[in-house]
Design a protein around this motif. Sequence first.
Motif, PDB file in Angstrom:
ATOM      1  N   LEU A 196       0.833  -1.194   0.000  1.00  0.00           N
ATOM      2  CA  LEU A 196       0.000   0.000   0.000  1.00  0.00           C
ATOM      3  C   LEU A 196       0.875   1.255   0.000  1.00  0.00           C
ATOM      4  O   LEU A 196       2.031   1.218   0.432  1.00  0.00           O
ATOM      5  CB  LEU A 196      -0.925   0.002   1.218  1.00  0.00           C
ATOM      6  CG  LEU A 196      -1.964  -1.125   1.239  1.00  0.00           C
ATOM      7  CD1 LEU A 196      -2.757  -1.081   2.541  1.00  0.00           C
ATOM      8  CD2 LEU A 196      -2.900  -1.033   0.032  1.00  0.00           C
ATOM      9  N   PRO A 211      -2.274   8.224   1.682  1.00  0.00           N
ATOM     10  CA  PRO A 211      -3.594   7.844   1.144  1.00  0.00           C
ATOM     11  C   PRO A 211      -3.874   8.556  -0.189  1.00  0.00           C
ATOM     12  O   PRO A 211      -3.530   9.718  -0.381  1.00  0.00           O
ATOM     13  CB  PRO A 211      -4.574   8.316   2.234  1.00  0.00           C
ATOM     14  CG  PRO A 211      -3.758   8.353   3.483  1.00  0.00           C
ATOM     15  CD  PRO A 211      -2.371   8.750   3.051  1.00  0.00           C
ATOM     16  N   THR A 214     -10.185  -4.488  -6.224  1.00  0.00           N
ATOM     17  CA  THR A 214     -10.383  -3.347  -5.329  1.00  0.00           C
ATOM     18  C   THR A 214      -9.565  -2.122  -5.743  1.00  0.00           C
ATOM     19  O   THR A 214      -9.255  -1.274  -4.918  1.00  0.00           O
ATOM     20  CB  THR A 214     -10.045  -3.744  -3.878  1.00  0.00           C
ATOM     21  OG1 THR A 214      -8.757  -4.335  -3.860  1.00  0.00           O
ATOM     22  CG2 THR A 214     -11.062  -4.718  -3.319  1.00  0.00           C
ATOM     23  N   ASN A 240      -9.480   0.789  -3.058  1.00  0.00           N
ATOM     24  CA  ASN A 240     -10.580   0.924  -2.103  1.00  0.00           C
ATOM     25  C   ASN A 240      -9.992   1.063  -0.695  1.00  0.00           C
ATOM     26  O   ASN A 240      -9.135   0.261  -0.298  1.00  0.00           O
ATOM     27  CB  ASN A 240     -11.479  -0.303  -2.198  1.00  0.00           C
ATOM     28  CG  ASN A 240     -12.743  -0.173  -1.396  1.00  0.00           C
ATOM     29  OD1 ASN A 240     -12.731   0.281  -0.257  1.00  0.00           O
ATOM     30  ND2 ASN A 240     -13.841  -0.596  -1.993  1.00  0.00           N
ATOM     31  N   PRO A 241     -10.444   2.052   0.083  1.00  0.00           N
ATOM     32  CA  PRO A 241      -9.874   2.258   1.420  1.00  0.00           C
ATOM     33  C   PRO A 241     -10.148   1.130   2.413  1.00  0.00           C
ATOM     34  O   PRO A 241      -9.523   1.095   3.469  1.00  0.00           O
ATOM     35  CB  PRO A 241     -10.515   3.575   1.892  1.00  0.00           C
ATOM     36  CG  PRO A 241     -11.626   3.852   0.964  1.00  0.00           C
ATOM     37  CD  PRO A 241     -11.401   3.077  -0.286  1.00  0.00           C
ATOM     38  N   VAL A 242     -11.002   0.184   2.063  1.00  0.00           N
ATOM     39  CA  VAL A 242     -11.217  -0.961   2.960  1.00  0.00           C
ATOM     40  C   VAL A 242     -10.041  -1.924   2.920  1.00  0.00           C
ATOM     41  O   VAL A 242      -9.897  -2.771   3.797  1.00  0.00           O
ATOM     42  CB  VAL A 242     -12.534  -1.726   2.661  1.00  0.00           C
ATOM     43  CG1 VAL A 242     -13.731  -0.812   2.775  1.00  0.00           C
ATOM     44  CG2 VAL A 242     -12.501  -2.399   1.305  1.00  0.00           C
ATOM     45  N   VAL A 243      -9.171  -1.800   1.909  1.00  0.00           N
ATOM     46  CA  VAL A 243      -7.995  -2.675   1.810  1.00  0.00           C
ATOM     47  C   VAL A 243      -6.981  -2.223   2.858  1.00  0.00           C
ATOM     48  O   VAL A 243      -6.553  -1.065   2.873  1.00  0.00           O
ATOM     49  CB  VAL A 243      -7.378  -2.631   0.397  1.00  0.00           C
ATOM     50  CG1 VAL A 243      -6.112  -3.467   0.340  1.00  0.00           C
ATOM     51  CG2 VAL A 243      -8.385  -3.086  -0.645  1.00  0.00           C
ATOM     52  N   LYS A 244      -6.595  -3.129   3.730  1.00  0.00           N
ATOM     53  CA  LYS A 244      -5.688  -2.831   4.837  1.00  0.00           C
ATOM     54  C   LYS A 244      -4.556  -3.856   4.879  1.00  0.00           C
ATOM     55  O   LYS A 244      -4.709  -4.980   4.397  1.00  0.00           O
ATOM     56  CB  LYS A 244      -6.433  -2.873   6.170  1.00  0.00           C
ATOM     57  CG  LYS A 244      -7.612  -1.927   6.265  1.00  0.00           C
ATOM     58  CD  LYS A 244      -7.155  -0.509   6.405  1.00  0.00           C
ATOM     59  CE  LYS A 244      -8.366   0.412   6.596  1.00  0.00           C
ATOM     60  NZ  LYS A 244      -8.143   1.736   6.164  1.00  0.00           N
ATOM     61  N   PRO A 245      -3.420  -3.489   5.496  1.00  0.00           N
ATOM     62  CA  PRO A 245      -2.348  -4.473   5.675  1.00  0.00           C
ATOM     63  C   PRO A 245      -2.880  -5.710   6.400  1.00  0.00           C
ATOM     64  O   PRO A 245      -3.700  -5.608   7.308  1.00  0.00           O
ATOM     65  CB  PRO A 245      -1.321  -3.728   6.534  1.00  0.00           C
ATOM     66  CG  PRO A 245      -1.551  -2.287   6.219  1.00  0.00           C
ATOM     67  CD  PRO A 245      -3.052  -2.171   6.023  1.00  0.00           C
ATOM     68  N   GLY A 252      -4.642  -7.953   4.850  1.00  0.00           N
ATOM     69  CA  GLY A 252      -5.736  -8.459   4.022  1.00  0.00           C
ATOM     70  C   GLY A 252      -5.219  -9.008   2.712  1.00  0.00           C
ATOM     71  O   GLY A 252      -4.017  -9.260   2.545  1.00  0.00           O
ATOM     72  N   VAL A 262      -1.548  -8.271   1.326  1.00  0.00           N
ATOM     73  CA  VAL A 262      -1.357  -6.820   1.374  1.00  0.00           C
ATOM     74  C   VAL A 262      -0.480  -6.462   2.565  1.00  0.00           C
ATOM     75  O   VAL A 262      -0.714  -6.938   3.685  1.00  0.00           O
ATOM     76  CB  VAL A 262      -2.719  -6.095   1.470  1.00  0.00           C
ATOM     77  CG1 VAL A 262      -2.531  -4.592   1.620  1.00  0.00           C
ATOM     78  CG2 VAL A 262      -3.593  -6.423   0.274  1.00  0.00           C
ATOM     79  N   GLY A 313       1.750  -2.990   4.506  1.00  0.00           N
ATOM     80  CA  GLY A 313       1.804  -1.541   4.625  1.00  0.00           C
ATOM     81  C   GLY A 313       3.036  -0.969   3.952  1.00  0.00           C
ATOM     82  O   GLY A 313       3.972  -1.695   3.588  1.00  0.00           O
TER      83      GLY A 313
END
Length: 145
Positions: free
Chosen positions: A32, A36, A62, A109-114, A116, A136, A138
């Motif tokens: 990521l 942002p 995503t 998509n902001p729902v994607v997080k480290p 995931g 995923v 960070g």
Amino acid sequence: MRRAIPLFIAPLALTACNQAKPLYVDHAWVRLAAVPGRPAAAYFTIHGGKAPATLIAVSADTAVLAQMHRSMQSGGVSAMAPIDRLPIPARSTVRFAPGGLHVMLSDVNPVVKPGGTMHLTFSFADGTRIEQDAGVIGAGAPDPK
């Protein structure tokens, strides 16, 4: 007759071992962006099958846009150039890795997080499509092994 059966089976087993694996993708991961709204980057390894192939697109479920790029160094300056298609020679390995080939993923998509996953689809010129989940991480995390 019992002794003859292994003599027939052994050559068949050896033939199966020598067959080339089909085209496949593994070791997929996404880093990521630190800021942002900036693009993420996808990395993976493509293993060529028994025939040459040409990668023409990578998409992510995503991300709004995914583009293949090549990073280059020239005179101490880093640059990126888009790639429309990438030949994958038969029985070869092509690695997308930091500092080289990669896929830029825009508007993730902001729902994607480290921790995931992102679902990637690889499209080839002959119509072949390969789907692969990518872990995923960070922006500051070390590269996966």
